[in-house]
Design a protein around this motif. Structure first.
Motif, PDB file in Angstrom:
ATOM      1  N   CYS B   8       0.830  -1.212   0.000  1.00 34.05           N
ATOM      2  CA  CYS B   8       0.000   0.000   0.000  1.00 34.05           C
ATOM      3  C   CYS B   8       0.862   1.259   0.000  1.00 34.05           C
ATOM      4  O   CYS B   8       1.946   1.271   0.574  1.00 34.05           O
ATOM      5  CB  CYS B   8      -0.879   0.044   1.251  1.00 34.05           C
ATOM      6  N   ASN B   9       0.335   2.301  -0.640  1.00 31.56           N
ATOM      7  CA  ASN B   9       0.888   3.630  -0.418  1.00 31.56           C
ATOM      8  C   ASN B   9       0.170   4.205   0.795  1.00 31.56           C
ATOM      9  O   ASN B   9      -1.065   4.185   0.858  1.00 31.56           O
ATOM     10  CB  ASN B   9       0.638   4.531  -1.626  1.00 31.56           C
ATOM     11  N   VAL B  10       0.952   4.694   1.765  1.00 34.63           N
ATOM     12  CA  VAL B  10       0.334   5.207   2.993  1.00 34.63           C
ATOM     13  C   VAL B  10       0.661   6.689   3.143  1.00 34.63           C
ATOM     14  O   VAL B  10       1.816   7.093   2.984  1.00 34.63           O
ATOM     15  CB  VAL B  10       0.842   4.430   4.233  1.00 34.63           C
ATOM     16  N   GLY B  11      -0.346   7.481   3.426  1.00 39.40           N
ATOM     17  CA  GLY B  11      -0.153   8.925   3.598  1.00 39.40           C
ATOM     18  C   GLY B  11      -0.404   9.356   5.028  1.00 39.40           C
ATOM     19  O   GLY B  11      -1.361   8.922   5.662  1.00 39.40           O
ATOM     20  N   ARG B  36       6.960   4.089  -0.229  1.00 34.77           N
ATOM     21  CA  ARG B  36       5.495   4.022  -0.226  1.00 34.77           C
ATOM     22  C   ARG B  36       4.874   4.849   0.910  1.00 34.77           C
ATOM     23  O   ARG B  36       3.667   4.845   1.092  1.00 34.77           O
ATOM     24  CB  ARG B  36       5.035   2.565  -0.087  1.00 34.77           C
ATOM     25  N   CYS B  72      -2.812   7.480  -2.382  1.00 38.66           N
ATOM     26  CA  CYS B  72      -2.710   6.733  -1.122  1.00 38.66           C
ATOM     27  C   CYS B  72      -3.844   5.729  -0.910  1.00 38.66           C
ATOM     28  O   CYS B  72      -5.023   6.076  -0.981  1.00 38.66           O
ATOM     29  CB  CYS B  72      -2.674   7.693   0.062  1.00 38.66           C
ATOM     30  N   VAL B  75      -4.791   6.385   4.565  1.00 34.49           N
ATOM     31  CA  VAL B  75      -4.429   7.730   5.016  1.00 34.49           C
ATOM     32  C   VAL B  75      -4.677   7.862   6.517  1.00 34.49           C
ATOM     33  O   VAL B  75      -5.757   7.507   7.008  1.00 34.49           O
ATOM     34  CB  VAL B  75      -5.244   8.817   4.268  1.00 34.49           C
ATOM     35  N   SER B  99      -9.876   3.853  -0.938  1.00 44.46           N
ATOM     36  CA  SER B  99      -8.895   3.996   0.141  1.00 44.46           C
ATOM     37  C   SER B  99      -9.544   3.889   1.529  1.00 44.46           C
ATOM     38  O   SER B  99     -10.746   4.103   1.687  1.00 44.46           O
ATOM     39  CB  SER B  99      -8.151   5.336   0.020  1.00 44.46           C
TER      40      SER B  99
END
Lengths: 287, 287
Positions: B8-11, B36, B72, B75, B99
């Motif tokens: 995952c892309n995490v913000g 990421r 993301c 988030v 998301s």
């Protein structure tokens, strides 16, 4: 005292949490030999246990305290205030001439009065080690850490300068970090705030919430604020009542500050509240 | 979420104390790769520093948060309640379809309301990690320890079961010890007691004593009770006012308990006081 503590016979009256912690500190940090460290206590099993553990050389049951006292150069009275006063009353004549006597009681007015009237051939220097634990008794004295802690002394004009110096050196060797000398009245006013008020607050916090599962919502602050609510009930009841004049004043002051914050919250006065909390933050950071 | 967090892309929105601590936990304990892990913050220097330290892969200034959000899968909104609400209001359309969104705000009623109305193609699960520190900002996030701590979630009926499960697994991997799921209203009532009331009490204690040398008389309890008075002033002002209905009720309850103890002390009612303190002691020991 005209000899080093290593050559003194030392007596601990009351081998509870604090008596036990002092006994350990004397043995492990101050060079007091087992055969020179004595104790009297109401509980014979505690005495046997402490002797078997290599802490004390001999124990006396409470009723035979006089035998112990007559051989001690230095005596620590490790009892609740009222018990300490009763002990002095009963055993005053038994103390060894020239001995130093000190106590650990959390309120000092009446103890200091008794010390003032104590036998002229012995030197009673009232004190208060600012240490403790959430459990009581000799078995838990390992939880009572002296390292870097405060120790308050309320010396009397009649105390000998060299005896006060002797006791202060010993206190530092036991591990305490800072000794403060004040009058008994000053001690009681300050302690009402830093110690007794805090215990009343912690108790009130637990008193107002019956659900023990509330800890699921704890983030550390609740735990920190209420740890001391696990108090030694008879001792703290006595301390609260003994020092109630100073304590009630401190509770009033606290209630006033709490009320002021409550009003700002109630009125949603964000700017005023921020201003007041900023002062609090700075002050606590400076402490 | 149909893929593991490692993919995952995490913000992280807001790289302060909590945002920073979450970023570290994601990197060090959950296998989230630097490339990421993203963050947006008002402070460009913090972003550069966190990137240089190997924590985040890229930072976005606050005004360009939309660019980050659009990429993301997960988030974390690590902002004060009002800032979180403003952020959602401004950037709702920018979140990536599918998301998971969560937040860390210390009051949940209004956040949960916003989450309820949030875009249907994203899943907003409100949360509250019960951790913190006496200092704020990314530079101090090492002081914010998650190990064994409580985490409260206030999931909504609309939250997807698998997303809730995903978030819970992640929270445990971050180091938290216990997750409790309750309604936002229940959260706010409980937190008013365990967290906000404690911070008000600590602040009132410092508020009523101007002498910083009082610490010479501290024995640990005063220090424990007032550590949290070093609070993040704007955040706590907001939390107190935001949750004031529940908080004022808790202050009233506490004042009542304090008043009852005060009366017993004032009247020197030792037996009654012992009885009440014994209940307190047992209750706290059971917690």
């Amino acid at each position: 005292m005209n000899k080093p503590v290593e050559e003194c016979n030392v007596g601990i009256v009351g081998l509870g949490l604090m008596g036990g912690a002092i006994a350990h500190a004397l043995r492990n940090r101050c060079g007091v030999l087992q055969e020179r460290l004595f104790s009297c206590d109401m509980n014979g099993e505690t005495l046997s246990y402490a002797q078997k553990e290599g802490v004390i050389g001999r124990g006396w049951e409470a009723g035979r305290a006089g035998e112990m006292l007559s051989s001690c150069d230095l005596v620590f009275l490790c009892l609740n205030p009222s018990a300490a006063l009763n002990f002095i009353d009963k055993w005053e004549s038994a103390f060894k001439p020239g001995s130093i006597v000190t106590d650990i009681a959390g309120t000092k007015a009446r103890i200091a009065e008794a010390a003032e009237k104590f036998r002229e051939d012995a030197d009673f220097i009232p004190g208060h080690p600012m240490a403790g634990a959430e459990k009581s008794g000799f078995a838990n004295c390992g939880l009572c850490d002296f390292c870097g802690k405060n120790y308050i002394l309320t010396p009397l004009p009649r105390n000998k300068r060299e005896n006060l110096e002797f006791l202060k050196q010993l206190i530092l060797r036991m591990g305490f970090g800072r000794i403060t000398e004040v009058s008994p009245a000053e001690h009681d006013r300050k302690i009402a705030f830093t110690s007794q008020l805090c215990h009343v607050i912690a108790s009130a916090l637990i008193d107002c919430e019956a659900d023990t599962a509330i800890t699921r919502f704890g983030g550390g602050s609740f735990e920190d604020l209420t740890r001391i609510a696990m108090l030694n009930v008879p001792m703290w009841t006595e301390l609260f009542i003994e020092n109630r004049t100073a304590l009630l004043q401190r509770i009033d002051q606290f209630e006033e500050s709490l009320g002021a914050l409550k009003n700002l919250i109630d009125g949603a006065q964000a700017a005023e509240l921020e201003k007041r909390l900023a002062v609090v933050r700075e002050r606590r950071a400076a402490m």
